[in-house]
Design a protein around this motif. Structure first.
Motif, PDB file in Angstrom:
ATOM      1  N   LYS A 254       0.750  -1.317  -0.243  1.00 56.01           N
ATOM      2  CA  LYS A 254      -0.170  -0.166   0.093  1.00 56.01           C
ATOM      3  C   LYS A 254       0.797   1.566  -0.121  1.00 56.01           C
ATOM      4  O   LYS A 254       0.415   2.028  -0.256  1.00 56.01           O
ATOM      5  CB  LYS A 254      -0.593   0.073   1.033  1.00 56.01           C
ATOM      6  N   ARG A 255       1.618   1.784   0.733  1.00 53.28           N
ATOM      7  CA  ARG A 255       2.926   2.535   0.670  1.00 53.28           C
ATOM      8  C   ARG A 255       4.194   1.552   0.174  1.00 53.28           C
ATOM      9  O   ARG A 255       5.156   1.339   1.190  1.00 53.28           O
ATOM     10  CB  ARG A 255       3.003   3.348   2.152  1.00 53.28           C
ATOM     11  N   PRO A 256       4.833   1.375  -0.312  1.00 51.63           N
ATOM     12  CA  PRO A 256       5.570   0.799  -0.736  1.00 51.63           C
ATOM     13  C   PRO A 256       7.101   1.151  -0.920  1.00 51.63           C
ATOM     14  O   PRO A 256       7.024   3.035  -0.149  1.00 51.63           O
ATOM     15  CB  PRO A 256       5.668   0.302  -2.676  1.00 51.63           C
ATOM     16  N   LYS A 257       7.695   0.482  -0.120  1.00 52.68           N
ATOM     17  CA  LYS A 257       9.272   1.360   0.672  1.00 52.68           C
ATOM     18  C   LYS A 257      10.447  -0.349  -0.201  1.00 52.68           C
ATOM     19  O   LYS A 257       9.850  -1.404  -0.256  1.00 52.68           O
ATOM     20  CB  LYS A 257       9.456   0.983   2.286  1.00 52.68           C
ATOM     21  N   VAL A 258      11.048  -0.322  -1.183  1.00 54.38           N
ATOM     22  CA  VAL A 258      12.398  -0.507  -2.030  1.00 54.38           C
ATOM     23  C   VAL A 258      13.168  -1.355  -0.277  1.00 54.38           C
ATOM     24  O   VAL A 258      13.411  -0.198   0.884  1.00 54.38           O
ATOM     25  CB  VAL A 258      12.601  -0.234  -2.592  1.00 54.38           C
ATOM     26  N   ARG A 259      13.404  -2.810  -0.425  1.00 57.25           N
ATOM     27  CA  ARG A 259      14.466  -2.512   0.451  1.00 57.25           C
ATOM     28  C   ARG A 259      15.499  -3.842  -0.571  1.00 57.25           C
ATOM     29  O   ARG A 259      15.694  -3.725  -1.656  1.00 57.25           O
ATOM     30  CB  ARG A 259      13.402  -4.109   1.214  1.00 57.25           C
ATOM     31  N   GLN A 260      16.654  -3.858   0.683  1.00 57.21           N
ATOM     32  CA  GLN A 260      17.730  -5.031  -0.397  1.00 57.21           C
ATOM     33  C   GLN A 260      18.111  -6.187  -0.031  1.00 57.21           C
ATOM     34  O   GLN A 260      18.158  -6.697   0.844  1.00 57.21           O
ATOM     35  CB  GLN A 260      18.872  -3.908   0.680  1.00 57.21           C
ATOM     36  N   ASP A 261      17.207  -7.018  -0.724  1.00 50.54           N
ATOM     37  CA  ASP A 261      16.962  -8.309  -0.635  1.00 50.54           C
ATOM     38  C   ASP A 261      16.087  -8.822  -2.267  1.00 50.54           C
ATOM     39  O   ASP A 261      15.673  -7.683  -3.578  1.00 50.54           O
ATOM     40  CB  ASP A 261      15.606  -8.259   0.249  1.00 50.54           C
ATOM     41  N   TRP A 262      16.065 -10.003  -1.950  1.00 56.68           N
ATOM     42  CA  TRP A 262      16.046 -10.313  -3.978  1.00 56.68           C
ATOM     43  C   TRP A 262      14.391 -11.188  -3.891  1.00 56.68           C
ATOM     44  O   TRP A 262      13.546 -11.734  -4.197  1.00 56.68           O
ATOM     45  CB  TRP A 262      16.569 -11.600  -4.210  1.00 56.68           C
ATOM     46  N   LYS A 263      12.891 -10.273  -3.144  1.00 56.02           N
ATOM     47  CA  LYS A 263      12.017 -10.619  -2.974  1.00 56.02           C
ATOM     48  C   LYS A 263      11.088  -9.907  -4.633  1.00 56.02           C
ATOM     49  O   LYS A 263      11.083  -8.999  -5.110  1.00 56.02           O
ATOM     50  CB  LYS A 263      11.356 -10.487  -1.304  1.00 56.02           C
ATOM     51  N   LYS A 264      10.288 -10.526  -4.257  1.00 54.96           N
ATOM     52  CA  LYS A 264       8.591  -9.999  -5.577  1.00 54.96           C
ATOM     53  C   LYS A 264       8.474  -8.703  -4.929  1.00 54.96           C
ATOM     54  O   LYS A 264       8.279  -8.207  -5.857  1.00 54.96           O
ATOM     55  CB  LYS A 264       7.867 -10.940  -5.510  1.00 54.96           C
ATOM     56  N   GLU A 265       8.152  -8.957  -4.047  1.00 53.30           N
ATOM     57  CA  GLU A 265       7.443  -7.420  -3.265  1.00 53.30           C
ATOM     58  C   GLU A 265       8.427  -5.958  -3.475  1.00 53.30           C
ATOM     59  O   GLU A 265       7.897  -5.200  -4.122  1.00 53.30           O
ATOM     60  CB  GLU A 265       6.785  -7.821  -2.101  1.00 53.30           C
ATOM     61  N   THR A 266       9.638  -6.539  -3.422  1.00 53.70           N
ATOM     62  CA  THR A 266      11.220  -5.196  -3.711  1.00 53.70           C
ATOM     63  C   THR A 266      10.404  -4.932  -5.111  1.00 53.70           C
ATOM     64  O   THR A 266      10.652  -4.371  -6.021  1.00 53.70           O
ATOM     65  CB  THR A 266      11.511  -5.845  -3.699  1.00 53.70           C
ATOM     66  N   LEU A 267      10.660  -5.885  -6.322  1.00 53.20           N
ATOM     67  CA  LEU A 267      10.345  -6.127  -7.393  1.00 53.20           C
ATOM     68  C   LEU A 267       9.112  -5.103  -7.945  1.00 53.20           C
ATOM     69  O   LEU A 267       9.788  -4.094  -8.992  1.00 53.20           O
ATOM     70  CB  LEU A 267      10.646  -7.620  -8.103  1.00 53.20           C
ATOM     71  N   TYR A 268       7.777  -4.994  -7.320  1.00 56.18           N
ATOM     72  CA  TYR A 268       7.133  -4.798  -7.667  1.00 56.18           C
ATOM     73  C   TYR A 268       6.659  -3.278  -7.369  1.00 56.18           C
ATOM     74  O   TYR A 268       6.342  -2.205  -7.698  1.00 56.18           O
ATOM     75  CB  TYR A 268       5.564  -5.864  -6.904  1.00 56.18           C
ATOM     76  N   ASN A 269       7.449  -2.852  -6.194  1.00 52.77           N
ATOM     77  CA  ASN A 269       7.612  -2.162  -5.666  1.00 52.77           C
ATOM     78  C   ASN A 269       8.923  -1.557  -6.428  1.00 52.77           C
ATOM     79  O   ASN A 269       8.993   0.474  -6.467  1.00 52.77           O
ATOM     80  CB  ASN A 269       8.220  -2.065  -3.801  1.00 52.77           C
TER      81      ASN A 269
END
Length: 475
Positions: free
Chosen positions: A9-24
């Motif tokens: 909902k409130r996207p924040k980019v993280r230092q990882d290889w997650k699919k949520e990170t790619l979406y954000n």
């Protein structure tokens, strides 16, 4: 330390290889500044950038690390450096000299006719350059961990060495020339596919791919049935159903022989046993009885190896070497049998007709001109198929030995790269990485140069400039 790392909902980019990170990352934009004050803009930029650049470092620790002096370098012209020694910079001072010899050289074409074009230096991208010296950040940048948090865990658990000595402090500041090394098994666990269960070697992404293949085969078979029904509306219902069933079965066979199954040694060995049976059935009349017995024994030994793979304590390396030795012995005997059978058949069948001689000569010339072994002498067909199947078996056994199935490993075997890894697989310029021994060298501190900043960041320069202004003393 944030509790909820990934938010959609409130996207924040993280230092990882997650699919949520790619979406954000796909939704990352520069925050609008029309309805916000300058203080709010700086605070929002600080929140976004700190969420990516190692949020596991406490804010007080980071503010003490912050430096307003951003490192940068200027590229020098090699022709100018070769022609002058630096003394020309002091010549003519006070005498009204306004033009620099360096500018004269650039005007002559020292920069390839692009003296007017000056690339801007992205200074603001170097805001978080002190964090790149941390050991956990360097491990994450070297692709030895799937996230900065996991890299921190590796250091704390004692799986990392710096210059040959164990280092358990993730905040250790690397100096130019330092070499750090991570335990290879930890790197395989971090970058490999996750297990589906603790006692199984299968991975989640294998299960997902199998389910997707099953759904795709069902949809293709359903589509094939519909097309067949549309084309055969005039025919009987029984013939329609039979044709659809045949087509769906052919498609299921095509799907079952997908190339992904070659990575699984169990499935590959099953296919090899089936192939060995077909060789025996097709070449009973050509091969000798002794060779047939050897092939049957070889297929039986492959089945035994398949059963051994199911155990947790069995290692297939010794059996694979034995298979290779047995395979080599069988393959060295097959050509001799073919030659012996050809000579005996030639002695038994003595034909003196000139027509048959001409036909044999013409067939031999056509077979020699053709590159297809199927068009050559039928006596060589079994030898060719046996060699081809033996080569396929040898390649499958090599893959099984290089990447075996071992349920005792903490990662899924046979090893596969983790999902969503390719989008983050890059190494900065200030690191020299050797993936074979899982070690890297911190060459130098990251710097900015014209048109390039060496601190990897997904944010725009305007956002980083606002974050830089937030951490200045006077806000």
């Amino acid at each position: 330390m944030p509790r909820r790392l990934h938010q959609l909902k409130r996207p924040k980019v993280r230092q990882d290889w997650k699919k949520e990170t790619l979406y954000n990352l796909s939704r990352l934009v520069t925050p609008p500044a029309a309805n916000k004050t300058f203080f709010q803009q700086k605070w929002l930029a600080k929140s976004m950038t700190r969420g990516y650049h190692n949020p596991y470092v406490r804010e007080g620790t980071w503010t003490r690390m912050f430096d307003r002096r951003l490192p940068a370098v200027v590229s020098m012209n090699h022709e100018y450096l070769a022609r002058y020694d630096g003394s020309e910079m002091a010549s003519g001072r006070g005498s009204g000299v306004e033009k620099n010899p360096k500018d004269e050289l650039e005007g002559e074409g020292g920069r390839g006719g692009q003296s007017d074009r000056v690339d801007k230096t992205p200074y603001m991208h170097m805001t978080f350059h002190p964090l790149e010296r941390r050991l956990d950040t360097a491990i994450w940048r070297a692709l030895f961990a799937s996230s900065a948090k996991q890299a921190r865990q590796f250091v704390v658990h004692g799986w990392v060495k710096v210059n040959g000595k164990k280092m358990i402090y993730p905040g250790y500041q690397l100096n130019p020339g330092d070499m750090f090394q991570v335990e290879p098994e930890r790197v395989m666990f971090a970058t490999g596919a996750r297990k589906r269960k603790a006692n199984s070697a299968a991975s989640d992404q294998d299960v997902r791919s199998e389910e997707a293949d099953e759904e795709g085969s069902k949809s293709t078979s359903r589509r094939a049935v519909e097309e067949q029904d549309e084309q055969d509306e005039v025919e009987d219902e029984g013939s329609d159903a039979g044709a659809a069933t045949l087509e769906s079965d052919a498609e299921r066979e095509a799907v079952s022989t997908k190339p992904e199954d070659e990575n699984d040694p169990k499935k590959a060995m099953k296919k090899l046993v089936t192939r060995a049976k077909r060789i025996l059935e097709d070449s009973k009349r050509k091969l000798s009885g002794k060779r047939q017995q050897e092939l049957r024994a070889f297929a039986q030994s492959v089945r035994k190896t398949m059963s051994k793979h199911r155990g947790a304590d069995e290692s297939p390396e010794d059996t694979v070497e034995d298979f290779e030795a047995a395979l080599a012995q069988i393959m060295t005997k097959i050509p001799d049998d073919a030659v012996a059978q050809a000579s005996t058949s030639a002695q038994q069948t003595e034909v003196t007709a000139d027509a048959i001689t001409r036909a044999s000569s013409s067939s031999s010339s056509s077979s020699s001109s053709s590159s297809n072994p199927q068009m050559q002498d039928p006596s060589k067909h079994d030898e060719y198929t046996a060699r081809k199947d033996a080569e396929l078996l040898h390649a499958a056994l090599e893959r099984a030995r290089a990447n075996p199935r071992d349920v005792t490993k903490p990662y899924a075997t046979p090893w596969k790269p983790r999902d969503y890894m390719s989008a983050f697989a890059f190494i900065p310029r200030y690191l020299e990485v050797n993936q074979n021994v899982c070690s890297a060298v911190y060459l130098r501190h990251p710097v900015a140069r014209p048109g390039l900043a060496e601190v990897p960041t997904p944010f725009h320069g305007e956002t980083l400039a606002l974050a830089f202004n937030w951490y200045l003393r006077r806000r």
